[in-house]
Scaffold this motif. Sequence first.
Motif, PDB file in Angstrom:
ATOM      1  N   ASP A   4     -10.642  10.359   4.742  1.00 36.47           N
ATOM      2  CA  ASP A   4     -11.644   9.643   3.951  1.00 36.47           C
ATOM      3  C   ASP A   4     -11.235   8.228   3.570  1.00 36.47           C
ATOM      4  N   TYR A   5      -9.926   7.972   3.531  1.00 30.68           N
ATOM      5  CA  TYR A   5      -9.474   6.658   3.049  1.00 30.68           C
ATOM      6  C   TYR A   5      -9.202   5.670   4.179  1.00 30.68           C
ATOM      7  N   LEU A   6      -9.388   6.113   5.409  1.00 32.75           N
ATOM      8  CA  LEU A   6      -9.181   5.224   6.542  1.00 32.75           C
ATOM      9  C   LEU A   6     -10.362   4.275   6.710  1.00 32.75           C
ATOM     10  N   PHE A  63       5.000  23.588   4.011  1.00 33.45           N
ATOM     11  CA  PHE A  63       5.737  24.451   3.089  1.00 33.45           C
ATOM     12  C   PHE A  63       5.455  24.072   1.637  1.00 33.45           C
ATOM     13  N   SER A  64       5.420  22.768   1.353  1.00 32.42           N
ATOM     14  CA  SER A  64       5.273  22.303  -0.032  1.00 32.42           C
ATOM     15  C   SER A  64       3.932  22.701  -0.640  1.00 32.42           C
ATOM     16  N   ILE A  65       2.847  22.458   0.102  1.00 27.07           N
ATOM     17  CA  ILE A  65       1.521  22.763  -0.433  1.00 27.07           C
ATOM     18  C   ILE A  65       1.345  24.272  -0.600  1.00 27.07           C
ATOM     19  N   ALA A  66       1.833  25.038   0.386  1.00 25.31           N
ATOM     20  CA  ALA A  66       1.738  26.498   0.272  1.00 25.31           C
ATOM     21  C   ALA A  66       2.424  26.990  -0.998  1.00 25.31           C
ATOM     22  N   ALA A  67       3.530  26.315  -1.355  1.00 21.37           N
ATOM     23  CA  ALA A  67       4.306  26.733  -2.534  1.00 21.37           C
ATOM     24  C   ALA A  67       3.751  26.155  -3.833  1.00 21.37           C
ATOM     25  N   GLY A  68       2.685  25.360  -3.747  1.00 24.18           N
ATOM     26  CA  GLY A  68       2.042  24.859  -4.952  1.00 24.18           C
ATOM     27  C   GLY A  68       2.160  23.381  -5.220  1.00 24.18           C
ATOM     28  N   ALA A  69       2.799  22.619  -4.339  1.00 19.58           N
ATOM     29  CA  ALA A  69       2.932  21.171  -4.548  1.00 19.58           C
ATOM     30  C   ALA A  69       1.563  20.504  -4.466  1.00 19.58           C
ATOM     31  N   LYS A  70       1.381  19.473  -5.289  1.00 17.63           N
ATOM     32  CA  LYS A  70       0.111  18.756  -5.348  1.00 17.63           C
ATOM     33  C   LYS A  70       0.184  17.505  -4.469  1.00 17.63           C
ATOM     34  N   VAL A  71       0.072  17.705  -3.164  1.00  9.76           N
ATOM     35  CA  VAL A  71       0.090  16.584  -2.230  1.00  9.76           C
ATOM     36  C   VAL A  71      -0.951  16.816  -1.147  1.00  9.76           C
ATOM     37  N   LYS A  72      -1.388  15.715  -0.555  1.00  5.76           N
ATOM     38  CA  LYS A  72      -2.335  15.772   0.563  1.00  5.76           C
ATOM     39  C   LYS A  72      -2.034  14.595   1.487  1.00  5.76           C
ATOM     40  N   SER A  73      -2.098  14.850   2.792  1.00  2.96           N
ATOM     41  CA  SER A  73      -1.849  13.786   3.762  1.00  2.96           C
ATOM     42  C   SER A  73      -3.078  12.885   3.876  1.00  2.96           C
ATOM     43  N   HIS A 110      -8.186   7.337  -8.843  1.00  2.00           N
ATOM     44  CA  HIS A 110      -7.918   5.979  -8.339  1.00  2.00           C
ATOM     45  C   HIS A 110      -8.575   5.790  -6.972  1.00  2.00           C
ATOM     46  N   ASP A 111      -9.812   6.231  -6.857  1.00  2.00           N
ATOM     47  CA  ASP A 111     -10.482   6.258  -5.553  1.00  2.00           C
ATOM     48  C   ASP A 111     -10.546   4.876  -4.898  1.00  2.00           C
ATOM     49  N   ALA A 112     -11.001   3.875  -5.639  1.00  2.00           N
ATOM     50  CA  ALA A 112     -11.146   2.534  -5.067  1.00  2.00           C
ATOM     51  C   ALA A 112      -9.787   1.962  -4.680  1.00  2.00           C
ATOM     52  N   LEU A 113      -8.795   2.155  -5.531  1.00  2.00           N
ATOM     53  CA  LEU A 113      -7.450   1.659  -5.257  1.00  2.00           C
ATOM     54  C   LEU A 113      -6.868   2.356  -4.027  1.00  2.00           C
ATOM     55  N   ALA A 114      -7.090   3.652  -3.916  1.00  2.00           N
ATOM     56  CA  ALA A 114      -6.581   4.405  -2.772  1.00  2.00           C
ATOM     57  C   ALA A 114      -7.200   3.909  -1.470  1.00  2.00           C
ATOM     58  N   HIS A 115      -8.492   3.626  -1.489  1.00  2.00           N
ATOM     59  CA  HIS A 115      -9.147   3.080  -0.299  1.00  2.00           C
ATOM     60  C   HIS A 115      -8.531   1.735   0.093  1.00  2.00           C
ATOM     61  N   LYS A 116      -8.283   0.888  -0.888  1.00  2.00           N
ATOM     62  CA  LYS A 116      -7.701  -0.421  -0.597  1.00  2.00           C
ATOM     63  C   LYS A 116      -6.277  -0.286  -0.049  1.00  2.00           C
ATOM     64  N   PHE A 117      -5.515   0.619  -0.668  1.00  3.80           N
ATOM     65  CA  PHE A 117      -4.131   0.786  -0.233  1.00  3.80           C
ATOM     66  C   PHE A 117      -4.058   1.300   1.199  1.00  3.80           C
ATOM     67  N   GLY A 139      -6.921   5.943  20.742  1.00  9.17           N
ATOM     68  CA  GLY A 139      -6.416   4.609  20.436  1.00  9.17           C
ATOM     69  C   GLY A 139      -6.492   4.251  18.966  1.00  9.17           C
ATOM     70  N   LYS A 140      -6.781   5.230  18.111  1.00 11.76           N
ATOM     71  CA  LYS A 140      -6.913   4.975  16.675  1.00 11.76           C
ATOM     72  C   LYS A 140      -5.581   5.154  15.968  1.00 11.76           C
ATOM     73  N   VAL A 141      -5.419   4.432  14.873  1.00 15.30           N
ATOM     74  CA  VAL A 141      -4.208   4.500  14.058  1.00 15.30           C
ATOM     75  C   VAL A 141      -4.530   5.197  12.737  1.00 15.30           C
ATOM     76  N   GLY A 142      -3.816   6.291  12.451  1.00 13.30           N
ATOM     77  CA  GLY A 142      -3.951   6.941  11.148  1.00 13.30           C
ATOM     78  C   GLY A 142      -4.671   8.264  11.070  1.00 13.30           C
TER      79      GLY A 142
END
Length: 341
Positions: free
Chosen positions: A336-338, A99-109, A233-240, A292-295
Motif C-alpha cells: 500500500d505504501y509503494l 517467526f517473529s510475527i507468529a510469536a506475536g511481534a508487531k511488524v509488517k513488511s 502515521h499514514d501520510a508520513l509512511a507513504h512519503k518515507f 522490473g518493479k522495485v519493492g
Amino acid sequence: MKSHAIFTRFIRHAAFAFVAAAAGLASVQAAEPLTTVRFALDWTPNTDHTGLFVAIDKGYFKDAGIDVKVLPYNQTSPDALVSAGVADFGTTFQDAITFSIAAGAKVKSVFAIDQHWASSIGVLASRDDLKSPKDLDGKKFGGVGTPGERAIVSQVIKNAGGKGDFKLITLRSSYIEALKQGTVDFALPYMAWEGLEAKRAGKPVKYFKYTDYGFPDAYAVIVVSNPAWLKTHDALAHKFVGALQKGYEFAAAHPEEAAQSLIKLNPSAFQDKDFVVESQKMLSPDYRDAQGKVGPQTVAQWSGLSGFLFRKGLLSGPDGKPLTTEPNWANYFTNDYLTKN
C-alpha cells in the motif's frame, strides 16, 4: 516634473523591495521542520542498504520533509526494535519476521529490497567431490543457528536426491574463513558479499542455489514497520516508503553511482571501495521483480518459504506452542505504501 518622476520611481522600488522581502519572510515562515524517522539496520552498512543511503544522499527524504536517523547496528534485531517502537522502520528478512510475527511481534513488511535469495549453499570451487547438494550428506555445515536454517538446507539436499543428513557446526568466524580452513564443508554465504570476498581472495566458491533444486524463492531482505505506527502515521509512511523506493530504483538503474553514495555516507565502513562497486553491480539486478518493479511483494512468494516453515512445524505462537493453523501470509506484508509506476 523631473523631481516628481524620481520620487515616483523611488516609491515603486521601495514597494517592490517591501513585497519581495515580505515574500521571502513568508517563505521562511512556511518552511516546516523535517520529521525524524528512525531506521534500524540489520547489519553494518552494506549493499543491501544502498537505496536507503542514496535516498539520503540525493535528498529524496529531505524533499519529502523527512530526516532519517539511521540507528547503528546492535545485537537486538530490527524486528524487536520496530515491534517495541524503538525504530519506525528497519531491515530484516522474510524468514526472520515469519517467526517473529507468529510469536506475536508487531511488524509488517512494507518493502522488498532483494526480490530473491541473496545466499546459496556454498562450497569451495576446488572441492571436486561436491558436485551437487546430494553430496553434502554426512558433511559439516557451517551455520549461525537461525530458526529454519537446518530444515531449509536439509530440504534442498533431499530435493537433489540426498538424505538431508549433515553435521551442524555453529560458526564463530566468517563463512569463508571456515570453508578455507576446512572447519566446515559447506555454508550459506551471501553471494554478493562473502562470495565476492572469497573470489577476490583467490578462494572462489561455487553455489548450489535453492531454486535450482525446487526450493521456493524468497525475499532475502525486506523493510518492516509497526502496523500501529503505520496507522497513526499514514501520510508520513507513504512519503518515507516513496522516497526509499526512489532510492532503490536509482540503485537498480545506476549501481556504480549508487555505490558512491553508500561509500560517501559511511566513509569508515569500507576499506576497498572497488569491492563495494563490484558488489553493487552484482546485487542491483535483484532489486527488481520479474516485471522490473522495485519493492513489491506477492502472496505467492510469501507462501513459499513461510508456508514451508509452517508445514515443518517450526512456527510457534505467543504461547510458545506450535501453530496448528497456517497464517494468512497476506497479513505479513503490504504494498500500500509503494508509489505506483
